[in-house]
Design an enzyme around this catalytic site. Structure first.
Site, short mmCIF file in Angstrom:
data_model
loop_
_atom_site.label_atom_id
_atom_site.label_comp_id
_atom_site.label_asym_id
_atom_site.label_seq_id
_atom_site.Cartn_x
_atom_site.Cartn_y
_atom_site.Cartn_z
N PRO A 2 0.81 -1.21 0.00
CA PRO A 2 0.00 0.00 0.00
C PRO A 2 0.85 1.26 0.00
CG PRO A 2 -0.02 -1.02 2.16
CD PRO A 2 0.66 -1.98 1.25
N CYS A 3 0.46 2.23 -0.80
CA CYS A 3 1.20 3.49 -0.95
C CYS A 3 0.22 4.58 -1.37
CB CYS A 3 2.29 3.37 -2.02
SG CYS A 3 3.41 1.97 -1.80
#
Length: 524
Positions: A2-3
């Protein structure tokens, strides 16, 4: 992984720079310590083998030096994440994306198939390598790209040849252009040039919402894609575009039908064709895009349910023109957002238990590092690229600039190990966040002072050394500039350590005064 990504075109930034920025977040339940280093040509592998997928690639013999933000403990591979090379080309990889069943059925992801049995035995099946992924992309592309466009083309060739085992978004920039690339299934990809006067918001969801396929397969002015994309889309019925656009008046009554704006070009919406619109997107992804737009374009009625867009809308724009030019400080604030000023802020006093924490914030405990790469058109080429870095949770850290044209980075950012120590910028920020989170209101002033001190002093030191490199009108060449910029980075790191230690002291004292067994009456 996740980013969250934010891209800013050169006419939308405060100083004419191209700016690409991305948070890298750790998986749930673990820390992934990061370090900031320089990779010299002699240290760049010529034969590359991925740890996770076992894909093997022969790399060219002429790599450039580049900065990198790899894992401090490379048990799962390098995971270089972000950097800029000596040609002043930057890359950020990757933003994990979502897809849909139609795409994954039409072009399955290329996953590692492990060997079965033992060689020489009946029924033995040899291993089949998987494709490339986030672990690999910066390492196999950035040292060889002489422009943002060339970076897209090189990575595209690898995707078509080796495939990928995950959906990802990748940013490339140089002094003139920013390109955003999205993988589609196992072997296909699209890329779009970010309009110069726009910014782009990207949570973990396929983002591009308007694509000129004719341009991508023809002149490639603002779009690029894998060579067989049109045929593949048509064969698998992936284009969801209507043939006409219905025009309606203010009462919703149809008044006319109009063809696409340019009948000689084929336009479609990749987010509809290749992306997802799941219930989890409405908790995890679309609210983050909404929060960034709400901050960067505050006049568009984001808090009015009858105007603009809501946090769970599927059609929140991929890019928009800001109401004013955007700064480095805007980037840091946007990529630290936890829905301040809304009922969704887990630290706020609006809303109730059902709204606070309802949506996934951008600034979370799992932020590992933030790299903001600024390519400045007005600076000499030898000091044109600045890589701003932050470690740990963005709600509690500070962003600091470093010149990229160096042979080594300061130890304070490069010495990260698995062991917790205040001698490391990474772990010092982790400790600050863990204490300040539990005492958010009483510690917030310390975090604000920390940000202001680090960023302002960082700007001042960058300007001072810009002048040294520029000289009397004859700028220092690359090798002449390198030791000057390393001196600048050392001074910036010393300043950063002083301010981080001060903030650690302040937060520790404030948190200790709030301990449950505190007793104010002194012994003396």
């Amino acid at each position: 992984m996740p980013c969250t990504t934010l891209l800013i075109g050169k006419k939308a930034s405060y100083d004419g720079s191209t700016i690409i920025a991305r948070n890298e977040d750790s998986p749930g339940g673990v820390f992934t310590p990061k370090k900031f280093v320089v990779i010299q040509p002699k240290d760049q592998p010529r034969h590359y083998r991925s740890v996770l997928s076992h894909v093997e690639i022969e790399l060219p013999d002429d790599p450039m030096r580049y900065t990198s933000v790899p894992d401090a403990t490379p048990k799962d591979g390098i995971w270089a994440e972000a950097g800029v090379n000596t040609a002043n080309v930057a890359m950020s990889a990757t933003e994990t994306l979502t897809s849909n069943e139609r795409v994954l059925g039409a072009d399955p992801l290329v996953e590692l198939v492990r060997a079965k049995g033992n060689p020489g035995e009946d029924g033995y099946e040899s291993e089949v390598a998987g494709g490339i992924g986030e672990e690999d992309m910066v390492t196999i592309v950035l040292p060889y790209a002489h422009s943002a466009r060339e970076g897209v083309e090189l990575l595209g060739s690898y995707l078509e040849r080796y495939g990928t085992y995950e959906m990802n978004g990748i940013a490339f920039s140089d002094v003139d252009e920013i390109w955003w690339m999205e993988t589609v299934g196992g072997h296909h990809w699209i890329a779009k040039r970010v309009p110069d006067d726009c910014y782009v918001t990207m949570p973990n969801q396929l983002g591009i919402d308007d694509f000129d396929l004719t341009d991508a397969l023809g002149e490639k002015v603002d779009h690029m894609c894998s060579a067989d994309l049109a045929e593949w889309m048509d064969a698998n019925h992936l284009d969801l575009s209507l043939d006409v656009v219905e025009l309606v008046d203010g009462d919703g009554d149809e008044v006319a039908e109009d063809p696409w704006p340019d009948a000689s070009h084929r336009f479609f919406n990749p987010r509809d064709a290749f992306g997802s619109h799941s219930d989890s997107d409405h908790v995890y992804n679309t609210p983050r895009a909404w929060a960034m737009h709400r901050f960067l374009n505050p006049g568009l009625g984001w808090d009015d349910p009858n105007a603009g867009w809501n946090p769970e809308d599927d059609d929140i724009p991929w890019c928009m023109t800001p109401q004013r030019k955007l700064t480095i400080e805007d980037v840091k604030y946007a990529l630290s957002l936890h829905y301040q000023g809304t009922p969704y802020d887990p630290y706020g006093d609006r809303g109730d238990a059902s709204t606070r924490g309802a949506y996934r914030p951008i600034g979370i405990n799992r932020n590992g590092q933030l790299a903001v790469i600024q390519i400045r058109p007005y600076a000499p080429e030898s000091c044109r690229a600045i890589q701003w870095m932050a470690y740990g949770s963005n709600a509690f850290n500070a962003l600091v600039p470093f010149f990229a044209n160096v042979d080594a980075t300061p130890d304070y950012l490069a010495n990260t190990t698995p062991h917790v120590t205040t001698e490391s910028f990474y772990w010092a920020n982790r400790i600050i966040a863990a204490m300040a989170d539990a005492h958010f209101n009483s510690c917030s002033r310390h975090i604000e002072h920390y940000n202001e001190a680090v960023t302002s002093k960082g700007h001042a030191l960058v300007a001072q050394y810009d002048r040294k490199v520029a000289g009397d009108g004859t700028p220092l060449a690359y090798r002449e500039a390198t030791p000057v910029l390393e001196e600048a980075n050392a001074r910036i790191a010393d300043m950063l350590r002083e301010q981080t230690d001060k903030t650690l002291d302040d937060v520790l004292l404030t948190a200790s005064l709030g301990m449950r067994n505190a007793f104010a009456l002194s012994d003396h």
